[in-house]
Design a protein around this motif. Sequence first.
Motif, short mmCIF file in Angstrom:
data_model
loop_
_atom_site.label_atom_id
_atom_site.label_comp_id
_atom_site.label_asym_id
_atom_site.label_seq_id
_atom_site.Cartn_x
_atom_site.Cartn_y
_atom_site.Cartn_z
N MET A 1 0.71 -1.13 -0.21
CA MET A 1 -0.04 0.18 -0.29
C MET A 1 0.88 1.16 -0.07
N THR A 2 0.60 2.16 -0.90
CA THR A 2 1.57 3.17 -0.98
C THR A 2 1.05 4.22 0.09
N ASP A 3 1.81 5.27 0.51
CA ASP A 3 1.57 6.36 1.46
C ASP A 3 0.21 7.07 1.10
N ASP A 4 0.02 7.29 -0.06
CA ASP A 4 -1.19 8.09 -0.65
C ASP A 4 -2.61 7.20 -0.34
N LEU A 5 -2.31 5.73 -0.51
CA LEU A 5 -3.39 4.89 -0.14
C LEU A 5 -3.49 4.27 1.45
N ALA A 6 -2.89 4.79 2.20
CA ALA A 6 -2.50 4.50 3.76
C ALA A 6 -2.28 5.66 4.58
N PRO A 7 -3.38 6.81 4.52
CA PRO A 7 -3.15 7.90 5.28
C PRO A 7 -3.60 7.65 6.67
N THR A 8 -3.07 8.90 7.41
CA THR A 8 -3.74 8.98 8.82
C THR A 8 -4.88 9.68 8.56
N LEU A 9 -6.14 9.23 9.31
CA LEU A 9 -7.54 10.03 9.05
C LEU A 9 -7.64 10.35 10.44
N THR A 10 -7.97 11.73 10.42
CA THR A 10 -8.03 12.31 11.91
C THR A 10 -9.52 12.77 11.98
N GLY A 11 -10.25 12.46 12.98
CA GLY A 11 -11.75 12.98 13.42
C GLY A 11 -11.48 13.70 14.64
N GLU A 12 -12.68 13.92 14.89
CA GLU A 12 -12.93 14.61 16.32
C GLU A 12 -12.74 13.94 17.62
N TYR A 13 -12.77 12.42 17.18
CA TYR A 13 -12.82 11.86 18.50
C TYR A 13 -12.11 10.49 18.38
N ILE A 14 -11.44 10.10 17.10
CA ILE A 14 -10.58 9.22 16.94
C ILE A 14 -9.68 9.38 15.78
N GLU A 15 -8.58 8.50 15.66
CA GLU A 15 -7.68 8.68 14.59
C GLU A 15 -7.49 7.23 14.05
N LEU A 16 -7.73 7.31 12.54
CA LEU A 16 -7.22 6.12 11.93
C LEU A 16 -5.99 6.12 11.52
N ARG A 17 -5.15 5.10 11.68
CA ARG A 17 -3.79 5.32 11.01
C ARG A 17 -3.41 3.68 10.73
N PRO A 18 -2.67 3.42 9.65
CA PRO A 18 -2.11 2.01 9.43
C PRO A 18 -1.58 1.30 10.84
N LEU A 19 -2.18 0.10 11.14
CA LEU A 19 -1.82 -0.69 12.27
C LEU A 19 -0.04 -1.08 12.19
#
Length: 170
Positions: A1-19
């Motif tokens: 997965m390229t960095d473009d397809l594995a971003p960190t996604l930040t919301g108000e209450y959570i953060e999604l990042r590649p495990l």
Amino acid sequence: MTDDLAPTLTGEYIELRPLAERDLPHLLKVYQGTPLYFDGLGDRADRLTLDDVRTQWQRAQESLDRVLFGVYHPVTGLLIGAADVQIGAPRSDTAAVWLLIWGGFQRQGYGQECLALIESWLIPKYVTTLCAIATHNEEGISFLELQGFRRTDLPAEPPIGRGKAFWMCW
């Protein structure tokens, strides 16, 4: 997965990042703390091993169109769930989303925010539709229906666990 397809996604209450691999033992605890999903597969969460979790993670690492996100609480840094996302599944114009929030963190808006972050990242840049992998678990089905997903009853392969899952799409 390229960095473009594995971003960190930040919301108000959570953060999604590649495990990260170092978080796999924590992810196993999340899975073991969420037995209803695995019950819906006809499986048992206490049967999962660290090797099972590592296999799921490794498959995501080897795929150019898949990312296994950790769902992190931004204040505490605690891993509270996982989102396994695969672009181009089950069809070329869709992305498969498998989302699991740790039992004690359910019904607090974290899952809803996860799906909103995933949707804003993927649509329309990569796909036009999201599909979710669901099990025969009424709470999970109800959550997905509230997010606009509808049952298809077409079989799906769960990214972890053994048993029968199906697609829900919107």
